[in-house]
Design a protein around this motif. Structure first.
Motif, PDB file in Angstrom:
ATOM      1  N   ARG A 139      42.684  89.395  57.629  1.00 58.77           N
ATOM      2  CA  ARG A 139      43.753  90.883  57.864  1.00 58.77           C
ATOM      3  C   ARG A 139      44.577  89.838  58.840  1.00 58.77           C
ATOM      4  O   ARG A 139      45.805  89.094  58.928  1.00 58.77           O
ATOM      5  CB  ARG A 139      43.631  91.633  57.916  1.00 58.77           C
ATOM      6  CG  ARG A 139      45.385  93.005  57.279  1.00 58.77           C
ATOM      7  CD  ARG A 139      45.113  94.186  57.782  1.00 58.77           C
ATOM      8  NE  ARG A 139      44.790  95.054  59.130  1.00 58.77           N
ATOM      9  CZ  ARG A 139      43.691  95.633  58.986  1.00 58.77           C
ATOM     10  NH1 ARG A 139      42.946  95.131  57.852  1.00 58.77           N
ATOM     11  NH2 ARG A 139      43.871  96.292  60.124  1.00 58.77           N
ATOM     12  N   SER A 141      44.756  86.041  57.076  1.00 61.50           N
ATOM     13  CA  SER A 141      46.670  86.534  56.174  1.00 61.50           C
ATOM     14  C   SER A 141      47.730  86.045  56.630  1.00 61.50           C
ATOM     15  O   SER A 141      48.094  85.373  56.016  1.00 61.50           O
ATOM     16  CB  SER A 141      46.588  87.757  56.062  1.00 61.50           C
ATOM     17  OG  SER A 141      45.312  88.242  55.008  1.00 61.50           O
ATOM     18  N   TYR A 167      49.177  83.160  55.374  1.00 59.69           N
ATOM     19  CA  TYR A 167      51.558  83.491  55.117  1.00 59.69           C
ATOM     20  C   TYR A 167      52.264  82.059  55.204  1.00 59.69           C
ATOM     21  O   TYR A 167      52.774  81.534  54.418  1.00 59.69           O
ATOM     22  CB  TYR A 167      51.094  84.752  55.481  1.00 59.69           C
ATOM     23  CG  TYR A 167      53.465  85.135  55.872  1.00 59.69           C
ATOM     24  CD1 TYR A 167      53.582  85.718  54.448  1.00 59.69           C
ATOM     25  CD2 TYR A 167      53.138  84.638  56.996  1.00 59.69           C
ATOM     26  CE1 TYR A 167      55.035  85.944  54.515  1.00 59.69           C
ATOM     27  CE2 TYR A 167      55.015  84.985  56.853  1.00 59.69           C
ATOM     28  CZ  TYR A 167      55.741  85.695  55.897  1.00 59.69           C
ATOM     29  OH  TYR A 167      57.045  85.649  55.998  1.00 59.69           O
TER      30      TYR A 167
END
Length: 235
Positions: A107, A111, A115
């Protein structure tokens, strides 16, 4: 006013150049952020990581989990942060602590990289389309010149055609380097994942052994064994 003296096609062509510059700068910024963050999260070499893991394994095999936390404190690389979080949440047990740190790594690190790269991919797709938009309006300007002028000056017609071709060229000139940079960054991320995976396998094996030897942490009044809902992200 200067704006009033410009034709609609000149305003749109200038706006197209501005949009292309914004796409190039944002894509390059995201590339730099990803490249820098990957460098912060991995060891420079496998040998350096092995030296670090040797120190961690010695402390874990002796049951010194608090020593591991102190040793890793302030280190922004992925393996030290994983080790620190796992030892800090040892009351969860091996399986839950392992799942917890893996979720946090996915996370807070992976991530974020995904992104940023998704934005770069968007800029790669958008730049040629913005260039094509400028091309369409450049050709419209050329046809308007042909339709409204009794005698067409080649310089005026060439100006509109120049805008039409230049915007497409600029869009491609932005997209192609960004594609090459994304490929390089993906290779760098893959190397980071391989290195982190190797270090994680070594740590988890030693962590399981260290849990059996470490003294149980003292729970204060009202303290539970579940992690709090909001945790600070991996640095």
């Amino acid at each position: 006013m200067l704006l009033a003296e410009l034709s609609l096609f000149e305003i749109i062509s200038n706006a197209t150049y501005f949009a292309l510059a914004a796409a190039a700068l944002w894509g390059l910024y995201c590339i730099v952020v990803v490249w820098t963050r990957v460098g912060q999260k991995r060891f420079k070499s496998e040998e350096e990581q092995d030296v670090f893991m040797d120190d961690i394994e010695r402390m874990l095999t002796s049951g010194d989990l608090d020593g591991v936390i102190e040793y890793c404190d302030g280190d922004t690389r992925a393996i030290p942060q994983i080790a620190e979080m796992a030892c800090s949440h040892r009351e969860l047990g091996y399986k839950k602590a392992r799942q917890y740190v893996m979720d946090r790594f996915q996370r807070d690190v992976m991530s974020d990289l995904e992104y940023r790269l998704s934005w770069v991919s968007t800029m790669i797709k958008s730049a040629p389309m913005i260039g094509l938009f400028g091309t369409v309006f450049g050709m419209m300007g050329a046809f308007q010149t042909l339709a409204t002028a009794e005698s067409v000056e080649p310089s005026l017609l060439a100006s509109d055609i120049n805008i039409a071709l230049r915007t497409t060229a600029c869009g491609l000139a932005i997209a192609i380097p960004l594609m090459i940079l994304v490929a390089s960054v993906n290779i760098r991320i893959a190397k980071m994942e391989d290195l982190v995976g190797a270090g994680l396998a070594r740590f988890m094996a030693a962590f399981r052994e260290g849990l059996d030897k470490a003294p149980a942490p003292r729970a204060s009044a009202g303290q539970t064994n579940e992690p709090v809902a909001v945790q600070s992200p991996m640095r």
